[in-house]
Design an enzyme around this catalytic site. Structure first.
Site, PDB file in Angstrom:
ATOM      1  N   TYR A 170       2.287   4.623  -2.610  1.00 44.43           N
ATOM      2  CA  TYR A 170       3.182   3.460  -2.624  1.00 44.43           C
ATOM      3  C   TYR A 170       4.001   3.611  -1.345  1.00 44.43           C
ATOM      4  O   TYR A 170       4.876   4.474  -1.266  1.00 44.43           O
ATOM      5  CB  TYR A 170       4.067   3.499  -3.876  1.00 44.43           C
ATOM      6  CG  TYR A 170       4.968   2.301  -4.015  1.00 44.43           C
ATOM      7  CD1 TYR A 170       4.698   1.299  -4.948  1.00 44.43           C
ATOM      8  CD2 TYR A 170       6.094   2.153  -3.200  1.00 44.43           C
ATOM      9  CE1 TYR A 170       5.523   0.192  -5.062  1.00 44.43           C
ATOM     10  CE2 TYR A 170       6.911   1.042  -3.305  1.00 44.43           C
ATOM     11  CZ  TYR A 170       6.625   0.076  -4.239  1.00 44.43           C
ATOM     12  OH  TYR A 170       7.440  -1.026  -4.350  1.00 44.43           O
ATOM     13  N   THR A 217       4.972  12.785   3.849  1.00 42.38           N
ATOM     14  CA  THR A 217       5.650  12.010   4.892  1.00 42.38           C
ATOM     15  C   THR A 217       6.844  12.731   5.526  1.00 42.38           C
ATOM     16  O   THR A 217       7.510  13.550   4.872  1.00 42.38           O
ATOM     17  CB  THR A 217       6.137  10.683   4.268  1.00 42.38           C
ATOM     18  OG1 THR A 217       6.936   9.986   5.222  1.00 42.38           O
ATOM     19  CG2 THR A 217       6.993  10.906   3.025  1.00 42.38           C
ATOM     20  N   GLY A 264      -6.664   1.675   2.344  1.00 44.38           N
ATOM     21  CA  GLY A 264      -5.436   1.952   3.096  1.00 44.38           C
ATOM     22  C   GLY A 264      -5.761   2.260   4.555  1.00 44.38           C
ATOM     23  O   GLY A 264      -6.932   2.405   4.934  1.00 44.38           O
ATOM     24  N   GLN A 265      -4.726   2.372   5.381  1.00 42.14           N
ATOM     25  CA  GLN A 265      -4.936   2.688   6.804  1.00 42.14           C
ATOM     26  C   GLN A 265      -5.735   3.974   6.939  1.00 42.14           C
ATOM     27  O   GLN A 265      -6.746   4.042   7.644  1.00 42.14           O
ATOM     28  CB  GLN A 265      -3.601   2.893   7.510  1.00 42.14           C
ATOM     29  CG  GLN A 265      -2.657   1.722   7.476  1.00 42.14           C
ATOM     30  CD  GLN A 265      -1.529   1.949   8.474  1.00 42.14           C
ATOM     31  OE1 GLN A 265      -1.647   1.531   9.615  1.00 42.14           O
ATOM     32  NE2 GLN A 265      -0.453   2.589   8.056  1.00 42.14           N
ATOM     33  N   ASP A 304      -5.841   1.843 -11.063  1.00 40.79           N
ATOM     34  CA  ASP A 304      -4.404   1.652 -10.858  1.00 40.79           C
ATOM     35  C   ASP A 304      -3.722   3.011 -10.971  1.00 40.79           C
ATOM     36  O   ASP A 304      -3.529   3.536 -12.071  1.00 40.79           O
ATOM     37  CB  ASP A 304      -3.852   0.673 -11.907  1.00 40.79           C
ATOM     38  CG  ASP A 304      -2.362   0.416 -11.692  1.00 40.79           C
ATOM     39  OD1 ASP A 304      -1.767   1.073 -10.798  1.00 40.79           O
ATOM     40  OD2 ASP A 304      -1.797  -0.415 -12.416  1.00 40.79           O
ATOM     41  N   LEU A 305      -3.375   3.555  -9.819  1.00 38.39           N
ATOM     42  CA  LEU A 305      -2.832   4.916  -9.813  1.00 38.39           C
ATOM     43  C   LEU A 305      -1.330   4.951 -10.116  1.00 38.39           C
ATOM     44  O   LEU A 305      -0.708   6.006 -10.027  1.00 38.39           O
ATOM     45  CB  LEU A 305      -3.165   5.613  -8.497  1.00 38.39           C
ATOM     46  CG  LEU A 305      -4.677   5.839  -8.314  1.00 38.39           C
ATOM     47  CD1 LEU A 305      -4.967   6.634  -7.059  1.00 38.39           C
ATOM     48  CD2 LEU A 305      -5.307   6.552  -9.510  1.00 38.39           C
ATOM     49  N   TYR A 347      11.489   6.108  -1.614  1.00 37.27           N
ATOM     50  CA  TYR A 347      10.116   6.434  -1.172  1.00 37.27           C
ATOM     51  C   TYR A 347      10.013   7.923  -0.823  1.00 37.27           C
ATOM     52  O   TYR A 347       9.148   8.636  -1.335  1.00 37.27           O
ATOM     53  CB  TYR A 347       9.740   5.557   0.032  1.00 37.27           C
ATOM     54  CG  TYR A 347       8.517   6.036   0.785  1.00 37.27           C
ATOM     55  CD1 TYR A 347       7.239   5.908   0.242  1.00 37.27           C
ATOM     56  CD2 TYR A 347       8.632   6.627   2.052  1.00 37.27           C
ATOM     57  CE1 TYR A 347       6.116   6.360   0.936  1.00 37.27           C
ATOM     58  CE2 TYR A 347       7.519   7.078   2.748  1.00 37.27           C
ATOM     59  CZ  TYR A 347       6.269   6.946   2.188  1.00 37.27           C
ATOM     60  OH  TYR A 347       5.151   7.397   2.875  1.00 37.27           O
TER      61      TYR A 347
HETATM   62  N1  LIG Z   1       2.254   4.469   6.891  1.00 37.94           N
HETATM   63  C1  LIG Z   1       3.054   5.394   7.409  1.00 37.94           C
HETATM   64  O1  LIG Z   1       3.777   5.157   8.390  1.00 37.94           O
HETATM   65  C2  LIG Z   1       3.102   6.781   6.821  1.00 37.94           C
HETATM   66  C3  LIG Z   1       3.998   7.714   7.384  1.00 37.94           C
HETATM   67  C4  LIG Z   1       4.037   8.994   6.858  1.00 37.94           C
HETATM   68  C5  LIG Z   1       3.208   9.358   5.826  1.00 37.94           C
HETATM   69  N2  LIG Z   1       2.364   8.425   5.282  1.00 37.94           N
HETATM   70  C6  LIG Z   1       1.522   8.872   4.167  1.00 37.94           C
HETATM   71  O2  LIG Z   1       0.174   8.836   4.614  1.00 37.94           O
HETATM   72  C7  LIG Z   1      -0.680   8.497   3.519  1.00 37.94           C
HETATM   73  C8  LIG Z   1      -1.548   7.305   3.885  1.00 37.94           C
HETATM   74  O3  LIG Z   1      -0.688   6.198   4.179  1.00 37.94           O
HETATM   75  P1  LIG Z   1      -1.258   4.790   4.676  1.00 37.94           P
HETATM   76  O4  LIG Z   1      -0.370   4.345   5.783  1.00 37.94           O
HETATM   77  O5  LIG Z   1      -2.725   4.886   4.889  1.00 37.94           O
HETATM   78  O6  LIG Z   1      -0.941   3.907   3.389  1.00 37.94           O
HETATM   79  P2  LIG Z   1      -1.409   2.426   3.052  1.00 37.94           P
HETATM   80  O7  LIG Z   1      -2.088   1.811   4.216  1.00 37.94           O
HETATM   81  O8  LIG Z   1      -0.226   1.747   2.439  1.00 37.94           O
HETATM   82  O9  LIG Z   1      -2.522   2.674   1.936  1.00 37.94           O
HETATM   83  C9  LIG Z   1      -2.216   3.103   0.656  1.00 37.94           C
HETATM   84  C10 LIG Z   1      -3.326   2.669  -0.263  1.00 37.94           C
HETATM   85  O10 LIG Z   1      -2.932   3.007  -1.606  1.00 37.94           O
HETATM   86  C11 LIG Z   1      -3.184   1.885  -2.423  1.00 37.94           C
HETATM   87  N3  LIG Z   1      -2.344   1.839  -3.606  1.00 37.94           N
HETATM   88  C12 LIG Z   1      -1.018   1.586  -3.681  1.00 37.94           C
HETATM   89  N4  LIG Z   1      -0.627   1.541  -4.978  1.00 37.94           N
HETATM   90  C13 LIG Z   1      -1.742   1.772  -5.719  1.00 37.94           C
HETATM   91  C14 LIG Z   1      -1.990   1.848  -7.109  1.00 37.94           C
HETATM   92  N5  LIG Z   1      -1.025   1.643  -8.013  1.00 37.94           N
HETATM   93  N6  LIG Z   1      -3.252   2.115  -7.526  1.00 37.94           N
HETATM   94  C15 LIG Z   1      -4.256   2.279  -6.646  1.00 37.94           C
HETATM   95  N7  LIG Z   1      -4.076   2.214  -5.317  1.00 37.94           N
HETATM   96  C16 LIG Z   1      -2.836   1.953  -4.848  1.00 37.94           C
HETATM   97  C17 LIG Z   1      -2.895   0.704  -1.524  1.00 37.94           C
HETATM   98  O11 LIG Z   1      -3.451  -0.465  -2.099  1.00 37.94           O
HETATM   99  P3  LIG Z   1      -2.729  -1.890  -1.797  1.00 37.94           P
HETATM  100  O12 LIG Z   1      -2.861  -2.138  -0.339  1.00 37.94           O
HETATM  101  O13 LIG Z   1      -3.504  -2.830  -2.679  1.00 37.94           O
HETATM  102  O14 LIG Z   1      -1.296  -1.721  -2.216  1.00 37.94           O
HETATM  103  C18 LIG Z   1      -3.553   1.154  -0.236  1.00 37.94           C
HETATM  104  O15 LIG Z   1      -4.932   0.867  -0.217  1.00 37.94           O
HETATM  105  C19 LIG Z   1       0.246   8.259   2.326  1.00 37.94           C
HETATM  106  O16 LIG Z   1       0.347   9.436   1.569  1.00 37.94           O
HETATM  107  C20 LIG Z   1       1.590   7.960   2.957  1.00 37.94           C
HETATM  108  O17 LIG Z   1       2.664   8.285   2.099  1.00 37.94           O
HETATM  109  C21 LIG Z   1       2.275   7.157   5.763  1.00 37.94           C
END
Ligand SMILES: NC(=O)c1ccc[n+]([C@@H]2O[C@H](COP(=O)([O-])OP(=O)(O)OC[C@H]3O[C@@H](n4cnc5c(N)ncnc54)[C@H](OP(=O)(O)O)[C@@H]3O)[C@@H](O)[C@H]2O)c1
Length: 301
Positions: free
Chosen positions: A67, A107, A17-18, A42-43, A131
């Site tokens: 997710y 979030t 993930g990011q 698979d979480l 979400y």
């Molecule tokens: N992105 C935003 O703008 C944002 C804003 C506020 C808070 N957040 C929070 O910050 C945290 C990090 O977010 P991020 O942007 O880094 O998220 P991200 O880039 O979407 O990464 C999430 C990771 O979780 C994996 N994942 C999803 N479903 C899964 C499953 N069933 N089993 C195993 N792995 C799974 C994804 O794999 P796949 O790529 O294969 O799906 C991805 O590698 C999260 O808690 C998010 O809620 C994000």
């Protein structure tokens, strides 16, 4: 890691993930990092999460999995809920049972965005979509289990190696002469690298028995880029920092309203986070969002 008995083994979930990508690097000096992601695990199946923790026997679990497909969550709320709410509950149970620490992220979308000043941790959440609802349930599940946990609520996370608002704006600017961007969504852009750095730095700050140190500080914190802005001004800053401006077709960047772009999930309009509690507790802050954006975009070829 200072202090006795820091985490020798760290389980990082969501390494692609990011945020997880950056954590895989910033956590490395603190201990042995066992990093996993889909499809190794698979979480959306909480019992797989339980087994993974039992197999790894970590002293620290960092959950960067989520997710995050905000619109798709409206039609896949069961999967969103499994990944964002049920699995975090299991991680918290396993951390409690084995005296491990859990770091989890949440979030700004837990808020409805009707406020006009940055949200603090004690403000009442009221998510507008599936979400945000699933992430709020995840927070509450962890809090209910208790133990040594930190929930870090963040906002508008971006990186340059996966699809994000920054990469999208750069792409649109190469295709459209007029760019219309909403000016009524306001929050804190947060570079994933800085969030990962701050997570690792706070762990390195632990002194004495690190478990006791974290236990005293367990809880919910806001942690996002300092300052806040609109999507429109964020897009303007992205274009200004573009290392290849000659490739831009965009001549005008125009304000639009969220209502002009209907989406399956409603987004909060004003969801900026006040991060004072984190700064006062850990003596750390994320840099101003514009400085961080400049640093992030300086890495582009
Ligand atoms: N992105 C935003 O703008 C944002 C804003 C506020 C808070 N957040 C929070 O910050 C945290 C990090 O977010 P991020 O942007 O880094 O998220 P991200 O880039 O979407 O990464 C999430 C990771 O979780 C994996 N994942 C999803 N479903 C899964 C499953 N069933 N089993 C195993 N792995 C799974 C994804 O794999 P796949 O790529 O294969 O799906 C991805 O590698 C999260 O808690 C998010 O809620 C994000």
């Amino acid at each position: 890691m200072t202090g006795e008995g820091g985490p020798r083994r760290i389980l990082l979930l969501g390494k692609f993930g990011q945020l997880g990508w950056e954590l895989n690097r910033t956590l490395a000096p603190l201990g042995e990092v066992i990093a996993l992601d889909y499809p190794e695990v698979d979480l959306s199946k909480p019992e797989q999460a339980r087994q993974v923790v039992r197999d790894a026997q970590p002293q620290l679990i960092v959950n960067a999995t989520a997710y995050t497909a905000v619109d798709r969550a409206e039609v896949e709320s069961d999967v969103a809920s499994a990944v964002n709410a049920l699995t975090p509950a299991v991680l918290a149970q396993e951390a409690l049972a084995s005296k491990a620490v859990l770091i989890h992220y949440s979030t700004d979308y837990v808020f409805d965005g009707k406020q006009n000043h940055p949200y603090v941790e004690t403000d009442t959440p009221h998510p507008l979509g599936a979400y945000g609802q699933s992430k709020l349930e995840g927070e509450r599940n962890i809090q209910q289990v208790g133990g040594n946990y930190l929930i870090l609520r963040t906002s508008w996370v971006y990186s340059l190696r996966r699809d994000s608002f920054v990469t999208k704006v750069l792409g649109w600017a190469r295709q459209q002469t007029d760019l219309r961007v909403v000016d009524d969504q306001i929050s804190n852009p947060t570079w994933a690298r800085m969030l990962a750095e701050a997570t690792s730095l706070l762990l390195a700050r632990a002194s004495g028995d690190w478990l006791d140190w974290l236990h005293e500080r367990a809880g919910l914190y806001h942690l996002a880029g300092s300052g806040f802005t609109s999507r429109l001004d964020w897009a303007r800053a992205i274009l200004l920092n573009d290392p290849r401006p000659a490739e831009q077709l965009t001549r005008r960047i125009l304000p639009a309203a969220t209502a002009d772009f209907p989406t399956p999930a409603q987004r909060p309009l004003f969801s900026a986070l006040n991060c004072d509690r984190f700064t006062n507790t850990f003596d750390l802050r994320l840099p101003n969002w514009e400085q961080a954006l400049k640093l992030a975009m300086a890495e582009l070829p």
